[in-house]
Design an enzyme around this catalytic site. Structure first.
Site, short mmCIF file in Angstrom:
data_model
loop_
_atom_site.label_atom_id
_atom_site.label_comp_id
_atom_site.label_asym_id
_atom_site.label_seq_id
_atom_site.Cartn_x
_atom_site.Cartn_y
_atom_site.Cartn_z
N TYR A 108 0.87 -1.19 0.00
CA TYR A 108 0.00 0.00 0.00
C TYR A 108 0.90 1.23 0.00
O TYR A 108 1.88 1.29 0.75
CB TYR A 108 -0.89 0.02 1.26
N GLU A 196 -3.21 7.56 -4.31
CA GLU A 196 -3.12 6.27 -3.62
C GLU A 196 -2.87 5.15 -4.62
O GLU A 196 -3.55 5.08 -5.65
CB GLU A 196 -4.41 6.01 -2.86
#
Ligand code: GDP
Ligand code: MN
Length: 391
Positions: A108, A196
């Site tokens: 992530y 992101e």
């Protein structure tokens, strides 16, 4: 402002961040053709303004182009419900077809505006992928966070610390450092409040690849990015919020039954709080702004009444710059136009307040004028109870 995954990937690609080869399609035939271009096997990805698609059946690995056609036919027009969409879901109108990737590891990585420090914050985790929310909840120690100083910017040694923290070594680590620096440059130059990549993957052949991407632009910076306007997909937005945008009104739909029209964001927040404390449920947040005109008030009134859940209206206007008689005229005009028979409570103060009240009281609307916020909140709650025969 949100954009789709395929648009975010195009932007990232412009910053030398590697993304899988892919094409966006609007019909099942296009999906099939794109699948053939990818060499037969492909990943079919529903494009909606929300994440969590994987677990909601919006991401499918497809072995044959004909099957891509079938999968696409099923997805197009379907409302995908994910933890990020709300119960009504979001309709799939665009599909991204990508070459499949053999995933080695999933990370992530994101940069987001941290409002508590007023700075960008870099977030990374070696436990990326679809369960990142769970990781954040259950093992926050597995998530690295770094606040970025706006004066020095993000330094390579800081990016390296994050990359090493992800367990990357050698060339892969240096590639990741470059990727993180590029992501920060993208975030700054494109005025993002969020960029992101989840998952950022290391493929089985040891390449870094952004498998998914999400970008949110900072609405306050839209004036210097006219090109963003063409990227908006209105099908993914609430129609009332679109209408409010046209008149420069700050409107956000909520779940309750009492529509609110207030001037000033701070007063609007306070109004929702006091309404809640009086046992009422606000149907929306709406700031008509400081210098609202009669037309603007009328449009705002019509917008809040389009919400089918609304059973009553609470207007809280502190005059000052605005003249209360003008506000009153706007309300009367709009209420007449949409034939509003709902109970309305108006709390007004400021210039020409007596004239404003006189106009409202003589308008024939089911309206009650009050002098304070607290009194207004309890009045509308009581009026609704009385309407339902509970009073
Ligand atoms: P999200 O659920 O909306 O965040 O959608 P993502 O684009 O992140 O996809 C969800 C998951 O699908 C990813 O975490 C991957 O594990 C998986 N996935 C997506 N594309 C591929 C692919 O090309 N190959 C493989 N093996 N898995 C994929
Ligand atoms: Mn994802």
């Amino acid at each position: 402002m949100n954009i789709h995954e395929y648009q975010a990937k195009e932007i990232l690609s412009g910053y030398d961040i590697p993304v899988p080869r892919g094409r966006v399609a609007l019909t099942a035939d296009q999906v099939e053709r794109a699948a053939k271009m990818m060499g037969g096997r492909c990943v079919v990805k529903a494009q909606i303004y929300a994440g969590g698609r994987g677990k909601a059946g919006g991401i499918k690995l497809v072995p044959h182009p004909e099957q891509a056609h079938e999968v696409a036919k099923e997805l197009f027009g379907k409302r995908l419900v994910t933890p990020q969409t709300g119960p009504e879901g979001l309709k799939v109108r665009r599909i991204l077809v990508e070459e499949p990737v053999d995933i080695g590891r999933e990370f992530y990585l994101s940069i987001t505006l941290d409002r508590s420090t007023s700075r960008y914050c870099l977030i990374a985790s070696a436990e990326g992928g679809m369960d990142i929310e769970e990781t954040a909840q259950k093992s926050p120690d597995k998530i690295q966070q770094m606040t970025i100083d706006p004066f020095t910017g993000l330094r390579p040694y800081q990016a390296r610390k994050i990359a090493l923290g992800l367990g990357l070594k050698g060339d892969l680590c240096e590639d990741c450092v470059q990727l993180i620096l590029n992501l920060y440059r993208c975030c700054l130059e494109k005025d993002c409040s969020l960029v992101e990549i989840n998952p950022l993957v290391v493929t089985r052949a040891d390449w870094l690849l952004a498998m998914d991407a999400k970008i949110t632009f900072d609405d306050n910076a839209l004036f210097r990015h006219w090109e963003y306007h063409d990227m908006i997909d209105y099908s993914q937005m609430d129609p009332l919020e679109i209408a409010a945008g046209k008149f420069d009104l700050a409107y956000i739909k909520l779940d309750g039954n009492i529509a609110c029209m207030v001037n000033g964001a701070g007063l609007a927040m306070a109004t929702l709080d006091v309404l809640k404390e009086s046992g009422g449920e606000p149907a929306n947040f709406l700031d008509v702004g400081g210098g609202a005109t009669r037309e603007k008030v009328a449009e705002a009134f019509k917008i809040i009444l389009q919400d089918k859940e609304v059973e009553g209206v609470f207007v809280n206007i502190f005059g000052g710059i605005m003249r209360c008689d003008v506000i009153a005229q706007g309300i009367i005009e709009a209420a007449g136009e949409v034939q509003c028979t709902l109970p309305i409570v108006v709390r007004m103060d400021g210039s020409q307040v007596e004239e404003g009240k006189r106009l409202l009281t003589g308008s024939g609307l089911k309206v009650q004028c009050v002098d304070s916020l607290g009194q207004g909140a309890s009045s509308i709650v009581e009026m609704l109870k009385a309407e339902k025969g509970e009073g």
